[in-house]
Design a protein around this motif. Structure first.
Motif, PDB file in Angstrom:
ATOM      1  N   TYR A 167       0.820  -1.220   0.000  1.00 42.47           N
ATOM      2  CA  TYR A 167       0.000   0.000   0.000  1.00 42.47           C
ATOM      3  C   TYR A 167       0.850   1.264   0.000  1.00 42.47           C
ATOM      4  N   PHE A 168       2.168   1.100  -0.113  1.00 42.68           N
ATOM      5  CA  PHE A 168       3.048   2.261  -0.282  1.00 42.68           C
ATOM      6  C   PHE A 168       3.276   2.573  -1.765  1.00 42.68           C
ATOM      7  N   GLU A 169       2.732   1.736  -2.634  1.00 45.66           N
ATOM      8  CA  GLU A 169       2.807   1.934  -4.084  1.00 45.66           C
ATOM      9  C   GLU A 169       4.246   2.166  -4.562  1.00 45.66           C
ATOM     10  N   GLY A 170       5.143   1.291  -4.087  1.00 42.96           N
ATOM     11  CA  GLY A 170       6.539   1.368  -4.498  1.00 42.96           C
ATOM     12  C   GLY A 170       7.381   2.349  -3.708  1.00 42.96           C
ATOM     13  N   ASP A 171       6.813   2.981  -2.710  1.00 42.49           N
ATOM     14  CA  ASP A 171       7.514   4.014  -1.937  1.00 42.49           C
ATOM     15  C   ASP A 171       7.787   3.564  -0.504  1.00 42.49           C
ATOM     16  N   ALA A 172       7.871   2.243  -0.286  1.00 41.39           N
ATOM     17  CA  ALA A 172       8.219   1.751   1.055  1.00 41.39           C
ATOM     18  C   ALA A 172       9.653   2.150   1.390  1.00 41.39           C
ATOM     19  N   LEU A 173       9.964   2.168   2.670  1.00 41.22           N
ATOM     20  CA  LEU A 173      11.322   2.491   3.091  1.00 41.22           C
ATOM     21  C   LEU A 173      12.278   1.381   2.674  1.00 41.22           C
ATOM     22  N   PRO A 174      13.501   1.717   2.248  1.00 39.69           N
ATOM     23  CA  PRO A 174      14.485   0.672   1.924  1.00 39.69           C
ATOM     24  C   PRO A 174      14.944  -0.020   3.199  1.00 39.69           C
ATOM     25  N   ASP A 175      15.208  -1.309   3.121  1.00 41.27           N
ATOM     26  CA  ASP A 175      15.533  -2.025   4.354  1.00 41.27           C
ATOM     27  C   ASP A 175      16.866  -1.593   4.965  1.00 41.27           C
ATOM     28  N   ILE A 176      17.744  -0.934   4.186  1.00 43.60           N
ATOM     29  CA  ILE A 176      18.987  -0.439   4.780  1.00 43.60           C
ATOM     30  C   ILE A 176      18.713   0.633   5.831  1.00 43.60           C
ATOM     31  N   PHE A 177      17.540   1.258   5.762  1.00 36.19           N
ATOM     32  CA  PHE A 177      17.188   2.310   6.709  1.00 36.19           C
ATOM     33  C   PHE A 177      17.071   1.775   8.132  1.00 36.19           C
ATOM     34  N   MET A 178      16.855   0.466   8.271  1.00 34.13           N
ATOM     35  CA  MET A 178      16.778  -0.143   9.607  1.00 34.13           C
ATOM     36  C   MET A 178      18.075   0.031  10.380  1.00 34.13           C
ATOM     37  N   LYS A 179      19.190   0.090   9.649  1.00 41.02           N
ATOM     38  CA  LYS A 179      20.501   0.135  10.296  1.00 41.02           C
ATOM     39  C   LYS A 179      20.920   1.542  10.697  1.00 41.02           C
ATOM     40  N   TYR A 180      20.085   2.519  10.370  1.00 43.06           N
ATOM     41  CA  TYR A 180      20.423   3.918  10.659  1.00 43.06           C
ATOM     42  C   TYR A 180      19.500   4.462  11.740  1.00 43.06           C
ATOM     43  N   LEU A 181      20.081   5.128  12.723  1.00 39.12           N
ATOM     44  CA  LEU A 181      19.292   5.762  13.778  1.00 39.12           C
ATOM     45  C   LEU A 181      19.034   7.211  13.376  1.00 39.12           C
ATOM     46  N   PRO A 182      17.791   7.559  13.053  1.00 39.27           N
ATOM     47  CA  PRO A 182      17.494   8.926  12.615  1.00 39.27           C
ATOM     48  C   PRO A 182      18.015   9.970  13.593  1.00 39.27           C
ATOM     49  N   GLY A 183      18.615  11.009  13.037  1.00 38.06           N
ATOM     50  CA  GLY A 183      19.151  12.097  13.852  1.00 38.06           C
ATOM     51  C   GLY A 183      20.624  11.969  14.152  1.00 38.06           C
ATOM     52  N   THR A 184      21.210  10.824  13.847  1.00 45.07           N
ATOM     53  CA  THR A 184      22.646  10.641  14.089  1.00 45.07           C
ATOM     54  C   THR A 184      23.434  11.006  12.823  1.00 45.07           C
ATOM     55  N   ASP A 185      24.736  11.130  12.974  1.00 51.19           N
ATOM     56  CA  ASP A 185      25.602  11.542  11.874  1.00 51.19           C
ATOM     57  C   ASP A 185      25.783  10.395  10.886  1.00 51.19           C
ATOM     58  N   LEU A 186      25.165  10.514   9.734  1.00 51.48           N
ATOM     59  CA  LEU A 186      25.212   9.452   8.742  1.00 51.48           C
ATOM     60  C   LEU A 186      26.640   9.184   8.272  1.00 51.48           C
ATOM     61  N   ASP A 187      27.459  10.224   8.205  1.00 52.12           N
ATOM     62  CA  ASP A 187      28.830  10.051   7.721  1.00 52.12           C
ATOM     63  C   ASP A 187      29.689   9.239   8.681  1.00 52.12           C
ATOM     64  N   SER A 188      29.226   9.076   9.924  1.00 48.10           N
ATOM     65  CA  SER A 188      30.006   8.298  10.889  1.00 48.10           C
ATOM     66  C   SER A 188      29.795   6.792  10.735  1.00 48.10           C
ATOM     67  N   TYR A 189      28.829   6.395   9.880  1.00 50.08           N
ATOM     68  CA  TYR A 189      28.545   4.973   9.669  1.00 50.08           C
ATOM     69  C   TYR A 189      29.487   4.417   8.596  1.00 50.08           C
ATOM     70  N   ASP A 190      30.153   3.314   8.923  1.00 49.82           N
ATOM     71  CA  ASP A 190      31.026   2.686   7.933  1.00 49.82           C
ATOM     72  C   ASP A 190      30.395   1.442   7.312  1.00 49.82           C
ATOM     73  N   ILE A 191      29.122   1.191   7.599  1.00 55.83           N
ATOM     74  CA  ILE A 191      28.443  -0.002   7.074  1.00 55.83           C
ATOM     75  C   ILE A 191      27.702   0.281   5.773  1.00 55.83           C
ATOM     76  N   PHE A 192      27.612   1.570   5.390  1.00 58.16           N
ATOM     77  CA  PHE A 192      26.882   1.937   4.183  1.00 58.16           C
ATOM     78  C   PHE A 192      27.831   2.316   3.053  1.00 58.16           C
ATOM     79  N   THR A 193      27.435   1.966   1.847  1.00 60.60           N
ATOM     80  CA  THR A 193      28.161   2.434   0.669  1.00 60.60           C
ATOM     81  C   THR A 193      27.777   3.899   0.428  1.00 60.60           C
ATOM     82  N   PRO A 194      28.552   4.625  -0.380  1.00 62.91           N
ATOM     83  CA  PRO A 194      28.168   6.012  -0.710  1.00 62.91           C
ATOM     84  C   PRO A 194      26.770   6.088  -1.318  1.00 62.91           C
ATOM     85  N   GLU A 195      26.414   5.111  -2.133  1.00 61.22           N
ATOM     86  CA  GLU A 195      25.087   5.103  -2.746  1.00 61.22           C
ATOM     87  C   GLU A 195      23.997   4.911  -1.697  1.00 61.22           C
TER      88      GLU A 195
END
Length: 273
Positions: free
Chosen positions: A78-106
């Motif tokens: 029911y998100f019509e293709g706009d569901a959250l990507p599952d990689i978002f589970m590994k990120y805590l909103p509000g924290t510094d994304l650049d400090s994560y070494d588990i994500f690719t630049p993409e």
């Protein structure tokens, strides 16, 4: 109300190979896993309203588990293709994304583009309810026997709303729901099972509301709080962690017991993780 707890968890392992297929019903994409495809005789059907990750692999895994136990299970996007990507589970909103070494630049760029207030506004409960209302007639025409409805997190509200329907819904199972309002648990007609996490901002209000409203509804119900768990445990647990895996399995079996009498053996979808 929703918090970052709604979006945390562990994605299904990349090695997991789903057993179902994708197609459309009433213009909306679905994932369906059938008992027959897994060598089991069908005992009924399940309509699964997913969390904010839609048709992600962890939800496909759950659909396959129910199918292995004899229930043809359909997940609705029911998100019509706009569901959250599952990689978002590994990120805590509000924290510094650049400090994560588990994500690719993409992947970091994908996460940066997610603006949760806008995403929630695009998928407001009235809009989702409208899509479900348009979907149901065509879907119900494909259901030959009993229909059970399951809702996790985001989908819990909409599963409960179907518990107000008549005989076309046999039972409802809900785990760690979000966005609930008192009216969502009023006038329930069908049996409702609700499983809640111990560590969850929603649990105190939910238990109070459910216990004040459900006894007078006339519907059969069961309310369980799972000790030592957090929001999302029935969907997005780390199956490499024995404790989390045990609670995940327990929740699955409790939901299945609500749908039918008897206990299903542990499906291979999780025993092989």
């Amino acid at each position: 109300m929703s918090t970052c707890h709604c979006f945390s968890g562990v994605p299904a392992d990349d090695s997991y190979r789903p057993s179902g297929s994708f197609f459309e019903i009433a213009g909306l994409k679905v994932y369906k896993s059938t008992a027959e495809s897994l060598g089991t005789k069908s005992k009924g059907s399940i309509l699964f309203f997913p969390d904010g990750f839609g048709l992600a692999r962890h939800n496909q895994r759950l659909a396959d588990m129910y199918a292995e136990c004899g229930y043809d299970t359909t997940i609705l996007d029911y998100f019509e293709g706009d569901a959250l990507p599952d990689i978002f589970m590994k990120y805590l909103p509000g924290t510094d994304l650049d400090s994560y070494d588990i994500f690719t630049p993409e992947e970091k760029e994908t996460i940066r583009k997610i603006h949760m207030p806008s995403w929630l506004e695009r998928h407001a409960p009235p809009d989702i309810s409208s899509l479900i209302g348009k979907f149901l007639p065509d879907f119900l025409a494909t259901v030959p026997g009993d229909l059970h409805v399951i809702g996790h997190c985001f989908g819990g509200k909409h599963a409960l709303n179907l518990a107000k329907r008549g005989s076309d819904v046999a039972s409802v199972v809900v785990f760690h729901p979000s966005f609930l309002e008192p009216s969502d648990t009023e006038h329930l007609k069908q049996p409702v099972f609700m499983g809640l996490a111990e560590t969850d901002v929603f649990t105190p209000d939910l238990t109070s509301t459910m216990l004040s409203q459900l006894p007078s509804s006339g519907a059969r119900y069961k309310l369980l709080v799972y000790g030592g768990t957090k929001h999302g445990f029935a969907s997005r647990s780390d199956l490499g962690n024995e404790t989390e895996k045990a609670m995940f399995e327990e929740a699955f079996k409790d939901g299945l017991r609500w749908i039918e009498s008897g206990v299903c053996i542990t499906p291979t979808a999780i025993s092989n993780q």
